[in-house]
Design an enzyme around this catalytic site. Structure first.
Site, PDB file in Angstrom:
ATOM      1  N   SER A  55     -33.265 -30.793  22.725  1.00 49.55           N
ATOM      2  CA  SER A  55     -32.678 -32.101  22.421  1.00 49.55           C
ATOM      3  C   SER A  55     -33.409 -33.316  22.964  1.00 49.55           C
ATOM      4  CB  SER A  55     -31.233 -32.157  22.907  1.00 49.55           C
ATOM      5  OG  SER A  55     -30.412 -31.527  21.967  1.00 49.55           O
ATOM      6  N   SER A  74     -30.125 -33.547  20.148  1.00 48.40           N
ATOM      7  CA  SER A  74     -28.937 -34.375  20.236  1.00 48.40           C
ATOM      8  C   SER A  74     -29.196 -35.735  20.879  1.00 48.40           C
ATOM      9  CB  SER A  74     -27.865 -33.636  21.034  1.00 48.40           C
ATOM     10  OG  SER A  74     -28.332 -33.361  22.345  1.00 48.40           O
ATOM     11  N   LYS A  90     -28.625 -41.580  27.806  1.00 47.62           N
ATOM     12  CA  LYS A  90     -27.829 -40.785  26.859  1.00 47.62           C
ATOM     13  C   LYS A  90     -26.380 -40.734  27.327  1.00 47.62           C
ATOM     14  CE  LYS A  90     -27.808 -36.192  24.669  1.00 47.62           C
ATOM     15  NZ  LYS A  90     -28.432 -34.856  24.635  1.00 47.62           N
TER      16      LYS A  90
HETATM   17  N1  GLN Z   1     -29.939 -28.391  18.719  1.00 45.01           N
HETATM   18  C1  GLN Z   1     -29.618 -27.418  19.733  1.00 45.01           C
HETATM   19  C2  GLN Z   1     -28.136 -27.176  19.687  1.00 45.01           C
HETATM   20  O1  GLN Z   1     -27.524 -27.650  18.810  1.00 45.01           O
HETATM   21  C3  GLN Z   1     -30.065 -27.914  21.071  1.00 45.01           C
HETATM   22  C4  GLN Z   1     -29.179 -28.953  21.625  1.00 45.01           C
HETATM   23  C5  GLN Z   1     -29.633 -29.480  22.941  1.00 45.01           C
HETATM   24  O2  GLN Z   1     -30.749 -29.256  23.388  1.00 45.01           O
HETATM   25  N2  GLN Z   1     -28.720 -30.164  23.601  1.00 45.01           N
HETATM   26  O3  GLN Z   1     -27.568 -26.534  20.510  1.00 45.01           O
END
Ligand code: GLN
Length: 496
Positions: free
Chosen positions: A178, A154, A79
């Site tokens: 994410s 994400s 990532k």
């Molecule tokens: N979707 C969640 C957010 O927008 C979690 C994001 C993540 O785990 N990096 O914060």
């Protein structure tokens, strides 16, 4: 079977038996990337030439004999929020578009020491803020099961790369879901380890008390192998645990089914608003756990409804502090204005996208004098209650089973103007991060999109979330593995 279709464990066996070389495997994966990446857009940077050099080196190392790591010569994707020395880390943001780190994240040092082949950097919502990769400044990733849909986020690029056979495994980061959420939406396995099991050194910080690097694979064993390699104490991360890393993979071999395993079903996780088919598929999966010998126990996690508001106070608060460093002074984008203030303003205004700005504003507000006690401190208190709910539950059960997400992959663009709907996608995953415990998502079936959505071209994957107590990875992974081996969901391929 094409070489790129091998799962990590299969490839490892063939490499070890001398039946394939890492160069052959890596070349096959790179060809696959050339063929499907233009449709999927999982990568922000492809490290193609270096990957072949690394593959060659891995083959030399193997032929020299001696003990080798299971990841030697295995092509993986990273990532783009984790630093790999010498290639860009953008975090999906304009503000870091041309930033090239001079150091490796600890997890990358460990993968390289194991001889893994790093294919490139995968797409992410900007600074990992989002649930669809649509917040990437470089355009969204498409879900390999239906290119008109999001892969989740994400870490959507990593999940899509694994689902589309563009990598045998991948790293992501999970602050509120994410890794697990995109794993569910792309039909692969994603693990978020206990806070402190994996070093965060060289992971760009979003919300430091929640962030944890996790792994993707097409099977539980694959994701566990990658985790095995990156886990363990790191003096460069003061929050990294000193506990020795158990042999996760060895534990998977324990074969007495799920006899004696108590699986908790939280009442609060099966309530209204879910896509009916997702609910049905997850219930079926829990019935399978029971058939495999597990005892299902209804449990209650009464503070669950607070997880979402608590997360959206704490995560933005921490983000607002962490992102203060992008000011155009030290690295990344700089737009020079008429004075210092103007330079900050222009740089951050141009460099950050709307979701990141929204989070910084929310977080700054929650931390400001007068609101700090009412919002931030209150949220921390509620966080403790959420953690205590889970601790209490784990006195009665070994793992908790729940849906990973309330629905299958949604259409690109469907929620971009509705942040609250987007935030709801993580409603089942947030508590795990707030409590610092471990969780994973394993494929558990498919839901065909209902007749009201005639554009649906295919069945979409559904994920079963399994949650374990702090340092409960060995048993968590074993339960998931036993379930996976008794089902065939993970063997289906995305129709690309
Ligand atoms: N979707 C969640 C957010 O927008 C979690 C994001 C993540 O785990 N990096 O914060």
């Amino acid at each position: 079977m094409k070489l790129y279709e091998l799962c990590l464990t299969e490839a490892q066996a063939l490499l070890q038996a001398g039946e394939i070389s890492s160069v052959e495997l890596t070349r096959a994966v790179l060809e696959r990337i050339s063929a499907v990446e233009p449709m999927v857009h999982a990568f922000l940077y492809c490290n193609c030439e270096q990957a072949l050099v690394d593959a060659q080196r891995a083959d030399v190392r193997r032929s020299a004999g001696g003990p080798v790591s299971p990841l030697l010569g295995i092509p993986l994707a990273i990532k783009d929020i984790i630093h790999v020395r010498g290639i860009p880390t953008t975090c999906g943001s304009r503000i870091l578009e041309h930033y090239v780190p001079t150091f490796n994240a600890t997890v990358i040092d460990r993968l390289q020491a194991a001889g893994a082949v790093l294919l490139g950097k995968t797409n992410t919502d900007e600074f990992a803020m989002g649930s669809s990769t649509e917040n990437s400044a470089f355009g969204p990733t498409c879900n390999p099961w239906d290119l008109s849909r999001v892969p989740g986020g994400s870490s959507g690029g990593s999940a899509a790369a694994v689902a589309a056979y563009m990598a045998l495994g991948a790293l992501g980061s999970d602050t509120g879901g994410s890794v697990r959420q995109p794993a569910a939406l792309c039909g692969v396995v994603g693990i978020k380890p206990t806070y402190g099991v994996v070093s965060r050194y060289g992971l760009v910080a979003f919300a430091s008390s929640l962030d944890q690097i996790g792994t993707f694979g097409r099977t539980v064993a694959d994701a566990a192998l990658v985790l095995q390699t990156i886990a363990g104490h790191d003096p460069l991360d003061s929050t990294s645990l000193t506990d020795p890393v158990p042999d996760y993979v060895e534990r998977l071999k324990k074969t007495d089914g799920l006899n004696g395993v108590r699986v908790g079903l939280p009442r609060e996780y099966m309530v209204g608003g879910m896509q009916p088919q997702v609910e049905a598929v997850v219930l079926e999966a829990t019935a399978t756990l029971e058939e495999l010998g597990a005892e299902l126990v209804e449990i209650s996690l009464p503070h669950t409804p607070y997880a979402l508001p608590v997360y959206y106070l704490i995560a933005p608060a921490e983000a607002s502090a962490n992102l203060a460093r992008y000011d155009g002074m030290r690295y990344g984008l700089r737009i020079t204005g008429k004075d210092l203030w103007d330079t900050y303003h222009l740089t951050r205004g141009e460099g950050f996208g709307p979701e990141v700005i929204r989070r910084i504003m929310l977080g700054t507000y929650a931390l400001s004098a007068g609101y700090y006690d009412a919002y931030y401190i209150k949220a921390q208190k509620a966080r403790t209650l959420i953690r205590q709910d889970l601790e209490r539950a784990f006195e009665k059960v070994d793992v908790i089973a729940a849906p990973t997400t309330p629905r299958t992959a949604f259409r690109i663009g469907e929620m971009v103007n509705d942040p609250l709907q987007m935030y709801l996608q993580d409603v089942f995953t947030l508590s795990t991060n707030l409590a610092g415990i471990c969780g994973l998502s394993v494929p558990c079936g498919f839901a065909s999109v209902n007749a009201a959505d005639p554009g649906a071209s295919t069945d979409l994957p559904v994920g079963l979330q399994l949650i374990g107590p702090a340092l409960g990875e060995p048993e968590l992974l074993r339960v998931a593995h036993v379930y996976e081996q008794a089902t065939s969901w993970h063997q289906r391929s995305a129709p690309l």
